[in-house]
Design an enzyme around this catalytic site. Sequence first.
Site, mmCIF file in Angstrom:
data_model
loop_
_atom_site.group_PDB
_atom_site.id
_atom_site.type_symbol
_atom_site.label_atom_id
_atom_site.label_comp_id
_atom_site.label_asym_id
_atom_site.label_seq_id
_atom_site.Cartn_x
_atom_site.Cartn_y
_atom_site.Cartn_z
ATOM 1 N N ASP A 470 0.829 -1.210 0.000
ATOM 2 C CA ASP A 470 0.000 0.000 0.000
ATOM 3 C C ASP A 470 0.862 1.257 0.000
ATOM 4 O O ASP A 470 2.085 1.207 0.256
ATOM 5 C CB ASP A 470 -0.908 -0.028 1.244
ATOM 6 C CG ASP A 470 -2.278 0.579 0.989
ATOM 7 O OD1 ASP A 470 -2.374 1.473 0.131
ATOM 8 O OD2 ASP A 470 -3.235 0.167 1.670
ATOM 9 N N ASP A 534 -11.400 1.227 -2.639
ATOM 10 C CA ASP A 534 -12.042 0.704 -1.428
ATOM 11 C C ASP A 534 -13.561 0.704 -1.575
ATOM 12 O O ASP A 534 -14.268 0.218 -0.688
ATOM 13 C CB ASP A 534 -11.665 1.559 -0.210
ATOM 14 C CG ASP A 534 -10.281 1.214 0.317
ATOM 15 O OD1 ASP A 534 -9.647 0.291 -0.231
ATOM 16 O OD2 ASP A 534 -9.824 1.881 1.273
HETATM 17 C C1 GLA Z 1 -6.054 1.558 2.193
HETATM 18 C C2 GLA Z 1 -6.494 0.408 1.307
HETATM 19 C C3 GLA Z 1 -7.419 -0.485 2.062
HETATM 20 C C4 GLA Z 1 -6.774 -0.979 3.320
HETATM 21 C C5 GLA Z 1 -6.304 0.212 4.154
HETATM 22 C C6 GLA Z 1 -5.532 -0.235 5.355
HETATM 23 O O1 GLA Z 1 -7.083 2.400 2.431
HETATM 24 O O2 GLA Z 1 -7.099 0.879 0.136
HETATM 25 O O3 GLA Z 1 -7.840 -1.572 1.262
HETATM 26 O O4 GLA Z 1 -5.702 -1.806 2.997
HETATM 27 O O5 GLA Z 1 -5.486 1.068 3.393
HETATM 28 O O6 GLA Z 1 -5.127 0.825 6.119
#
Ligand code: GLA
Length: 742
Positions: A470, A534
């Site tokens: 990420d 998300d």
């Molecule tokens: C981001 C990602 C999510 C999750 C969060 C964790 O927002 O898009 O899918 O992994 O980080 O903090």
Amino acid sequence: MFEIVYALIECCLNRSIKMPSHRTEFICLNGRHSQIILECVESGAPVWRHWGEAGVHPLPDASLSSQRPVPPFSLDEPVPLTLVPTFGTGWFGPSAFHLHRDGKDWAHAFTACHVHQLSPDHVRIDLIDDIAKIDVSVWLRLDPDDDVLTMKTRIVNRGEAKCDIGWLAAGTLPLPPEAVSVQSLSGRYGNECLPEQDRLGRAGWRRENRRGLTSHDILPVASVTGPTTDFSNGPVWSAQLAWSGNHVQTIDWNDGAGWVWQAGEGLAPGELQLEPGASADSPEWLATFSPHGLNGAAQNFHSALRKRSPGRPDHKPAAPRLVHYNTWEGLYFDHDEDTLAGLIGKAADLGVERFVLDDGWFRARNGDNVGLGDWVADPTKYPSGLGPIADKIIAAGMAFGLWVEPEMVNPDSELYRAHPDWALNLAGRDRPTARNQLVLDMTRQDVIDYLFERLNNLLGTLPLSYLKWDHNRELTHAGAFERPAFRRQVHGTYQLIDRLRAAHPHVEIESCAAGGGRIDAGMLTRADRVWPSDNLDALSRLEMQSQFLQFFPPEIMGAHIGTAPAHVTGRSQSLAFRAGVAMFGHLGIELDLRSLASDQAAELKSWINFYKSIRTHLHAGQIWRGHAPDNVVWQASAGDDGILLAIYRTRPGEARIAPVVRLPFVQADMTYRVVHIHPEATAGKAVNENEDGRHPAVWPDRPSRDAGWREYRGAVLSGHGLALPLLPAETCLFFRLVPVGS
Ligand code: GLA
């Protein structure tokens, strides 16, 4: 296929030639549906003559300069668009690079050109500016199978003083007058891949991303279309930059040369300086032309990106994309060894094949304000580390994946307390946080080595085969020892990933950046999957996925079945609709399995089985997307075993009887057997016909009165269309179309 006409035919592998002055010579690269023609000139960069449809342009029979009139009060020898246009030739359009040495040597013109044939479809053109002491090389490779042109530019400082580069286009492409509009992607966290359409005008078109990573709001992709282009028809010129940092895309109008398209890295002032003898490479720019509409261009890119994917060395077919369970939306930070132990069996029972432990597993990480950078398991939640959980996951027959965010650090972390100087910063300026975090300085080898050691340790001590990588904030104050670090930051990250992949070749990587903030063809040579958003709301996803698929293939598109109501939008859809939308990507489940009723679990299991039955087909096939009237969209995927068709109604129908869905992808002279499949009820097996041989009920609780739609001529499906039953809003239908003869 590569072909240099006349004298250039003598050009052998890596043997350079000098252009003779008495005849016109051309460099031709030929794809299936597209063609490139460049005219070699006595000195200077080759002149663009054609990038577009194959076969429509015979080779020019004379040089461009001999055919063009000289307008009054213009240069007596007008300057055409070249492969590397430069100010110093009298060119009034955009230059391919901006370079100076302390204010001098700023206008360039090439004094020699050498063409090297590297392979039948691959050519390198070396250009020399003997006055400014600059060399430029451009690589052009047109894949004859998928019509994707890969370009790259290198610039070398042959002078005796340092030079400063403010712009270096990865390539310069011509667009014809029938190019009327440009489609690109924008978006934000939770609403990615929003389509933008701009009409081309004399003011030009420019999209510049300054956020330090690929970004949500401007992706380095664009498609230029003609006046009648749609999903399946009309010309499309499309391109994407293989770069995960700042980027610039421009289309300029130039009287006399037409549209000029360029793309390259966005450079901060002073960011790219070359010492004498040093060189810099642009990222690669992938471009394609298709006469078959947006779907044609998308299919070309899917093919090209599949070949570049790290999971497909030597172009081997990818391994099946495992069904994921991801803990994020189901648990957020609230998990420990017992919680996970309770979920592992449930996930395995559903048919999940990879269990991905998302954020919250490392020291003190009970919220998003602490712990990034340390990368050791939280001793309260996981007193014996992650080993026991990993063992349970493996024992249940699943692979184990872990979330990390390597380039980030929370000020509240052991790492930051020990090394505050490891964060990107500008001396004397603020260090603004975003999501409570700062960005590590990836220009520093000690930072890269630290991260390699941490991640290497995790990968070496746990049975991990997957990292969700990420990057949850954008770059500001991106200084490294007072110099701009954007470009070196990307190279540092690439270096770290490449090192880890070399040390752990079996480990797959998913690229995520607050959802879809780092999706680009550069990352896709290193990542096997991306996380588009998300936002798991199926209605949002339906449009988002269609836009995503314009540039990237389905098997890398993380597509999770979430809960209802969706956390990001608050809207609710049925499990069947959520699942039906998620089928077209790389499937995952992301909800609290503890709250799943037994009938829902059974239904979910059927969808997972259905996905398993179609993934090999879907992840190697060609995709078509389309809109039908009255709030219906469809998507089809063709492979050797037939065509999978999904039809989605997004809103209530306005017509009493829904208009037909025309299927432009079928062959008119072929007969197709159209079989409706009920994934939710049959785990992917085709439903048997009724006794009378008619098609069975097309919607589970609303038998259709429409009879006899078993076999159709392709011409009927494409011309007349497929009749739909009455469909409530937010429902979907799946069909298999099997060609049964012509
Ligand atoms: C981001 C990602 C999510 C999750 C969060 C964790 O927002 O898009 O899918 O992994 O980080 O903090």
